[in-house]
Design an enzyme around this catalytic site. Sequence first.
Site, PDB file in Angstrom:
ATOM      1  N   SER A  90       0.789  -1.238   0.000  1.00  0.00           N
ATOM      2  CA  SER A  90       0.000   0.000   0.000  1.00  0.00           C
ATOM      3  C   SER A  90       0.817   1.283   0.000  1.00  0.00           C
ATOM      4  O   SER A  90       0.232   2.362  -0.138  1.00  0.00           O
ATOM      5  CB  SER A  90      -0.964   0.002   1.194  1.00  0.00           C
ATOM      6  OG  SER A  90      -2.023  -0.901   0.935  1.00  0.00           O
ATOM      7  N   LYS A  93      -0.012   3.339  -2.857  1.00  0.00           N
ATOM      8  CA  LYS A  93      -1.093   4.337  -2.844  1.00  0.00           C
ATOM      9  C   LYS A  93      -0.544   5.758  -2.887  1.00  0.00           C
ATOM     10  O   LYS A  93      -1.193   6.664  -3.408  1.00  0.00           O
ATOM     11  CB  LYS A  93      -1.969   4.142  -1.601  1.00  0.00           C
ATOM     12  CG  LYS A  93      -2.804   2.859  -1.613  1.00  0.00           C
ATOM     13  CD  LYS A  93      -3.610   2.707  -0.325  1.00  0.00           C
ATOM     14  CE  LYS A  93      -4.632   1.590  -0.396  1.00  0.00           C
ATOM     15  NZ  LYS A  93      -4.054   0.242  -0.465  1.00  0.00           N
ATOM     16  N   TYR A 176     -10.429   2.585   5.610  1.00  0.00           N
ATOM     17  CA  TYR A 176      -9.287   2.310   4.735  1.00  0.00           C
ATOM     18  C   TYR A 176      -9.671   1.248   3.706  1.00  0.00           C
ATOM     19  O   TYR A 176     -10.251   0.225   4.056  1.00  0.00           O
ATOM     20  CB  TYR A 176      -8.117   1.835   5.594  1.00  0.00           C
ATOM     21  CG  TYR A 176      -6.817   1.677   4.849  1.00  0.00           C
ATOM     22  CD1 TYR A 176      -6.089   2.790   4.462  1.00  0.00           C
ATOM     23  CD2 TYR A 176      -6.322   0.412   4.539  1.00  0.00           C
ATOM     24  CE1 TYR A 176      -4.892   2.652   3.787  1.00  0.00           C
ATOM     25  CE2 TYR A 176      -5.127   0.258   3.867  1.00  0.00           C
ATOM     26  CZ  TYR A 176      -4.415   1.383   3.493  1.00  0.00           C
ATOM     27  OH  TYR A 176      -3.221   1.245   2.818  1.00  0.00           O
ATOM     28  N   GLU A 298       0.051   9.728   5.311  1.00  0.00           N
ATOM     29  CA  GLU A 298      -0.592  10.092   6.586  1.00  0.00           C
ATOM     30  C   GLU A 298       0.381  10.956   7.383  1.00  0.00           C
ATOM     31  O   GLU A 298       1.590  10.697   7.373  1.00  0.00           O
ATOM     32  CB  GLU A 298      -0.981   8.817   7.339  1.00  0.00           C
ATOM     33  CG  GLU A 298      -2.118   8.086   6.624  1.00  0.00           C
ATOM     34  CD  GLU A 298      -2.091   6.577   6.792  1.00  0.00           C
ATOM     35  OE1 GLU A 298      -1.370   6.078   7.683  1.00  0.00           O
ATOM     36  OE2 GLU A 298      -2.776   5.880   6.013  1.00  0.00           O
ATOM     37  N   LYS A 341       3.779   5.976   5.632  1.00  0.00           N
ATOM     38  CA  LYS A 341       2.828   5.023   5.035  1.00  0.00           C
ATOM     39  C   LYS A 341       3.389   3.617   5.200  1.00  0.00           C
ATOM     40  O   LYS A 341       4.577   3.387   4.995  1.00  0.00           O
ATOM     41  CB  LYS A 341       2.616   5.329   3.545  1.00  0.00           C
ATOM     42  CG  LYS A 341       1.527   4.462   2.890  1.00  0.00           C
ATOM     43  CD  LYS A 341       0.146   4.829   3.388  1.00  0.00           C
ATOM     44  CE  LYS A 341      -0.935   3.876   2.888  1.00  0.00           C
ATOM     45  NZ  LYS A 341      -0.991   2.626   3.690  1.00  0.00           N
ATOM     46  N   SER A 344       1.817  -3.682   2.726  1.00  0.00           N
ATOM     47  CA  SER A 344       1.976  -5.128   2.878  1.00  0.00           C
ATOM     48  C   SER A 344       1.347  -5.856   1.704  1.00  0.00           C
ATOM     49  O   SER A 344       0.322  -5.431   1.171  1.00  0.00           O
ATOM     50  CB  SER A 344       1.291  -5.626   4.154  1.00  0.00           C
ATOM     51  OG  SER A 344       1.703  -4.893   5.284  1.00  0.00           O
TER      52      SER A 344
END
Length: 388
Positions: A90, A93, A176, A298, A341, A344
């Site tokens: 991720s 992202k 999420y 984040e 961030k 996985s």
Amino acid sequence: MHTSSLSKTLACSAFGLLLATTHCIAAAPSDQQIEATVKAAVTPVMQQQNIAGMAVAVTYKGQAHYFNFGAASRETGKAVTENTLFEIGSISKTFTATLAAYAQASGKLSLSTKASQILPALQGSAFDNISVLQLGTYTAGGLPLQFPENADSPDKMIGYFQQWKPTYDAGSHRLYSNPSLGLFGYLAAQSMGAPFDQLMEQTLLPKLGLSHTWLKVPQAEMALYAQGYNKEDKPVRVGPGALDSEAYGVKTSAVDMLRYVEANMRPTKLEAPMQQAIATTHTGYYTVANMTQGLGWELYSYPITLDQLLAGNSTEMAMQAHEVKWLNPPQPQPQNVLINKTGSTGGFGAYAAFVPSKEIGIVILANKNFPIPDRVKIAHSVLSVLAH
């Protein structure tokens, strides 16, 4: 290095002190101190979690440091290097978010546009009332963590979105979600008039200076692709799925991943639209507890305690819906912030964290999906020593 210096470094590392690191290390940490700190943090975790290989990359005041541990493949015994390719799950992202923000900076996309205006196939569905930004910030109304198994393919995903019914009002709750962020990236590509993979590999990655980062690893690079291992230590690699490239598809090396972190900390060397794009991904849109949601990334006020960082990256934060408090207007990247961030896949675990005001950052890449708290603890202990 003197033993006393090493002991001090490891003591700082072990206790993860942020505010008191000046008492531990008066001068800038030496290469040996950085190495000792990384080794002390990584070695026990690799043993406890039976991780075959790990690449850790640290940037300190513009200087790159690479630390490689174990094997890229147990079967061949090939050692991990800073050029070994790992699945980053991720963390992909954040690349997707950067492409969407680049589309906006280039005048091709507005984040306030409703999803069905970009993709006519979604007209008459819930996506008439869901914006691109809401998809990019997991606030569409309860899209799940994963696609249901019967919809997890490119030919079935549109049908899934057409019939999906929200649990919450759009914009009210964070949950999420791969389908949410995945559709966000898909719509960005639609707005730019080309397939997502093509835009990533021919536009975004070259503009970021990343030459060993892939969505589909070419045959010529396969020898560098680490073998992943699942919880039973069986060899696995990520398989195809709906919006896989957008949500979790990137494979990269410690060198490229650290270069990406550097681009995020110091985007001034990039062209103007890419600088603007990175600023957009570092913008705070809403808060949940002490975490501020950017695009992909984040954000946390810095300095930050280990407990706060663990809470923001907790299973509860990833798996449960949380009511959000929107920032109006959205807030540009604060002066003192830690940006992070996790990522996985079935056989890999990754983490990236950086503090622009301190010019420090860390990338952790492993060929096993090991617990996120362990990743956060490694990063926090190393960054604490760097933040002298």
